[in-house]
Scaffold this motif. Structure first.
Motif, PDB file in Angstrom:
ATOM      1  N   LYS B 133     -35.778 -52.107 -32.309  1.00 27.13           N
ATOM      2  CA  LYS B 133     -34.866 -51.752 -33.399  1.00 27.13           C
ATOM      3  C   LYS B 133     -33.937 -50.645 -32.916  1.00 27.13           C
ATOM      4  O   LYS B 133     -34.412 -49.652 -32.353  1.00 27.13           O
ATOM      5  CB  LYS B 133     -35.638 -51.253 -34.625  1.00 27.13           C
ATOM      6  N   VAL B 134     -32.662 -50.819 -33.124  1.00 24.55           N
ATOM      7  CA  VAL B 134     -31.703 -49.767 -32.805  1.00 24.55           C
ATOM      8  C   VAL B 134     -31.227 -49.160 -34.120  1.00 24.55           C
ATOM      9  O   VAL B 134     -30.636 -49.852 -34.945  1.00 24.55           O
ATOM     10  CB  VAL B 134     -30.511 -50.312 -31.998  1.00 24.55           C
ATOM     11  N   ARG B 139     -32.818 -46.454 -29.703  1.00 22.84           N
ATOM     12  CA  ARG B 139     -33.676 -47.640 -29.679  1.00 22.84           C
ATOM     13  C   ARG B 139     -35.140 -47.248 -29.899  1.00 22.84           C
ATOM     14  O   ARG B 139     -35.619 -46.267 -29.329  1.00 22.84           O
ATOM     15  CB  ARG B 139     -33.546 -48.376 -28.344  1.00 22.84           C
ATOM     16  N   TYR B 140     -35.768 -48.019 -30.738  1.00 22.91           N
ATOM     17  CA  TYR B 140     -37.194 -47.825 -31.018  1.00 22.91           C
ATOM     18  C   TYR B 140     -37.923 -49.139 -30.721  1.00 22.91           C
ATOM     19  O   TYR B 140     -37.332 -50.216 -30.787  1.00 22.91           O
ATOM     20  CB  TYR B 140     -37.416 -47.455 -32.484  1.00 22.91           C
ATOM     21  N   ARG B 142     -41.369 -51.357 -31.833  1.00 22.32           N
ATOM     22  CA  ARG B 142     -42.482 -51.578 -32.766  1.00 22.32           C
ATOM     23  C   ARG B 142     -43.498 -52.436 -32.012  1.00 22.32           C
ATOM     24  O   ARG B 142     -43.217 -53.589 -31.680  1.00 22.32           O
ATOM     25  CB  ARG B 142     -41.992 -52.307 -34.005  1.00 22.32           C
ATOM     26  N   LEU B 151     -45.027 -47.214 -33.481  1.00 19.77           N
ATOM     27  CA  LEU B 151     -43.586 -47.045 -33.383  1.00 19.77           C
ATOM     28  C   LEU B 151     -43.287 -45.996 -32.314  1.00 19.77           C
ATOM     29  O   LEU B 151     -43.804 -44.874 -32.382  1.00 19.77           O
ATOM     30  CB  LEU B 151     -43.035 -46.602 -34.740  1.00 19.77           C
TER      31      LEU B 151
END
Lengths: 274, 298
Positions: B133-134, B139-140, B142, B151
């Motif tokens: 996910k950005v 940016r992350y 999961r 996370l």
């Protein structure tokens, strides 16, 4: 505070392609040169000075005041600066946006933010179909940046979205996030039919149950907000209280199984959201 | 220099400190207890770069409204002698101590410098089910785990830093040395950008460079061991029964000297069983930072 303000003198019967008018493209131009930019009006070429009144000098912010919603490509391909549209935008507002910020104070037509890769597009009113979708001939939609629509979005919003965030504060039409490749779409109102059809990955966050979704989604059960906490500052008031930490505040569905099933539909199941 | 009110002597000497590389991460969890547990686990075996590869500690507890995901957390600082070692230790420790700890998430605690991987490689633990996910240009990852999702932000920042600031507390008894150092560490922990990496922030086994045994690069600091007074060139007055050291690492020389000052002031406030304050150095030829005690206290 605007540096340059372009006010449309009168509405033209034909649509106008406003691609040349972005802060960066006008940055090094003298006002008299801007006034000589040719615009296609039907089968004629007309100089911008005949169509727009110009005040101020080029700078970081450009304001355009349309006479009606037939100015297309507002902010298209822009990579820096700020474009403010004081009224309704036509088709393809912010299309191919690569940076900077486009702010539409009215509504926008179809394909707003199509193919954008970075930056921000903020639409105060509603928008037409294919928000953030692919540009003509492309197989991928928006690939970065953030779109916010304060009103409702038409059909096929976020179709083939590759990356980025689309926030819709109102309702969304049918085929929301169809063929989604990745990225995130949120709808604070109600989404239409065939929500997430053909999506491969990515996230659709819905405050309410959509009109329908394909049968190729599996229920994954109750889900805590978790990572959505990161979005809370971006989502704002429409989501206040919906993502407040309860372990069962969302229902998660995984799909489209016809495309591998790694996409997710998160539906807020709080009371009052049937 | 002698503190006139309490008659505690401060030696005219300096602490010799070294340039290091540092990073900060933020670890959050369902509640403050689990966040602290994760932080303590990750920084438990991280007292000295000599044996641990990294020196690390919990910088401070963080309230829920200070963290990226709105949960209670801790800020952790890690220091190492090279960026490569720092990256290796960070990834290993996040993987073994944070990823494994129930309900945790990990985020960057600083920006800038060469980015160090956080979730960048740990994401492969997700075996293909990890999700990127950005959010706001960050940016992350999961990563699916048995209690839900882990996370992790993709990277954290890195900066130059200072390691090895120190001072010695010479006391009339072991208990007096310990209690004075406890007060010092408590005062120092109120300051940002510093950690005291040893147990409770205090070292009882100060070392000197070299040893009679060729295999050892450091050995006990015999000049400050009360049990060796009379055998070696001791630096201890007859009434000194115990010496303890506080080592402090900080992001800047000012952070280190500020913490040393706060700590020494707390020691001087402690009481008459404290006899002297000194500092450890190697003659001034090894470390690029010299923290002179008298300058710090003036």
């Amino acid at each position: 505070m605007s540096d340059l303000v372009l006010t449309q003198l009168a509405a033209t019967r034909q649509r106008l392609d406003m691609t040349p008018f972005t802060p960066e493209r006008l940055a090094d131009m003298a006002p008299q040169d801007i006034a000589r930019i040719p615009l296609a009006v039907g089968n004629r070429k007309v100089e911008a000075g005949e169509l727009f009144r110009m005040e101020g000098r080029p700078g970081e912010t450009l304001t355009i005041v349309p006479a009606r919603a037939n100015l297309d490509h507002l902010g298209a391909g822009m990579s820096r600066g700020r474009l403010v549209v004081e009224g309704d935008a036509g088709e393809l507002a912010g299309a191919g946006l690569a940076g900077g910020h486009v702010q539409v104070r009215g509504s926008a037509g179809g394909r707003a933010g199509a193919g954008m890769v970075a930056g921000g597009l903020d639409i105060a009113g509603h928008c037409g179909d294919c928000l953030g979708g692919p540009l003509t001939g492309n197989t991928r939609g928006m690939a970065g940046g953030t779109i916010r629509v304060r009103g409702n979005a038409g059909h096929r919003a976020g179709e083939r979205l590759r990356r980025g965030l689309v926030i819709i504060d109102g309702d969304a039409g049918d085929y929301l996030g169809a063929n989604l490749i990745a990225g995130t779409i949120t709808v604070a109102g109600r989404a239409g039919a065939w929500c997430g059809s053909g999506m491969r990955r990515g996230t659709l966050l819905l405050a309410r149950q959509p009109a329908s979704m394909p049968s190729t989604f599996n229920a994954n059960g109750a889900w805590p907000p978790g990572f959505l906490a990161l979005y809370r500052p971006l989502l704002g008031d429409p989501w206040h209280g919906v993502l407040e930490g309860r372990d069962d505040s969302l229902q998660r569905h995984l799909g489209d199984l016809a495309e591998g099933g790694q996409g997710e539909l998160l539906i807020a199941s709080a009371a009052g959201n049937p | 220099m002698v503190d006139e009110t309490q008659r505690i002597a401060i030696d005219d000497t300096f602490a010799e400190a070294f340039g290091m590389k540092a990073t900060r991460i933020i670890v959050t969890a369902m509640d403050a207890q689990w966040a602290r547990r994760a932080g303590d686990t990750m920084t438990g075996f991280a007292t000295s770069v000599i044996g641990c590869g990294v020196e690390a500690g919990v910088e401070r507890d963080m309230a829920a409204d200070e963290t990226p995901d709105g949960r209670p957390g801790v800020a952790i600082l890690l220091f190492s002698v090279s960026g490569t070692e720092l990256a290796k230790q960070l990834e290993r420790r996040v993987g073994q101590c944070i990823l494994t700890c129930p309900t945790t998430a990990v985020f960057a605690g600083m920006e800038g410098g060469e980015p160090l991987p956080l979730g960048k490689n740990l994401r492969f633990f997700g075996d293909g089910w990890q999700i990127s996910k950005v959010v706001a240009d960050k940016r992350y990852w999961r990563i699916p785990v048995m209690d839900g999702e882990f996370l992790a932000e993709e990277t954290t920042g890195r900066c130059k830093a200072v390691g090895g600031g120190n001072f010695l507390v010479l006391a009339r008894s072991q208990e007096a040395a310990l209690r004075a150092c406890e007060a010092a560490v408590a005062a120092m922990r109120r300051l940002p950008n510093v950690i005291m990496p040893f147990p409770g922030g205090i070292v009882r086994s100060g070392s000197k460079v070299g040893s009679k045994y060729k295999a050892l690069m450091a050995s006990t600091n015999d000049a400050y061991c009360p049990s060796l007074r009379g055998l070696v060139d001791s630096r201890l007055n007859p009434e000194v029964r115990a010496v303890m050291e506080i080592v402090v690492n900080g992001l800047t020389p000012e952070d280190v000297s500020g913490a040393m000052r706060a700590g020494m002031e707390a020691v001087m406030d402690y009481g008459e069983d404290i006899l002297r304050i000194s500092a450890g150095n190697y003659g001034g030829n090894l470390g690029e930072f010299h923290f002179h005690l008298h300058e710090i206290m003036t």
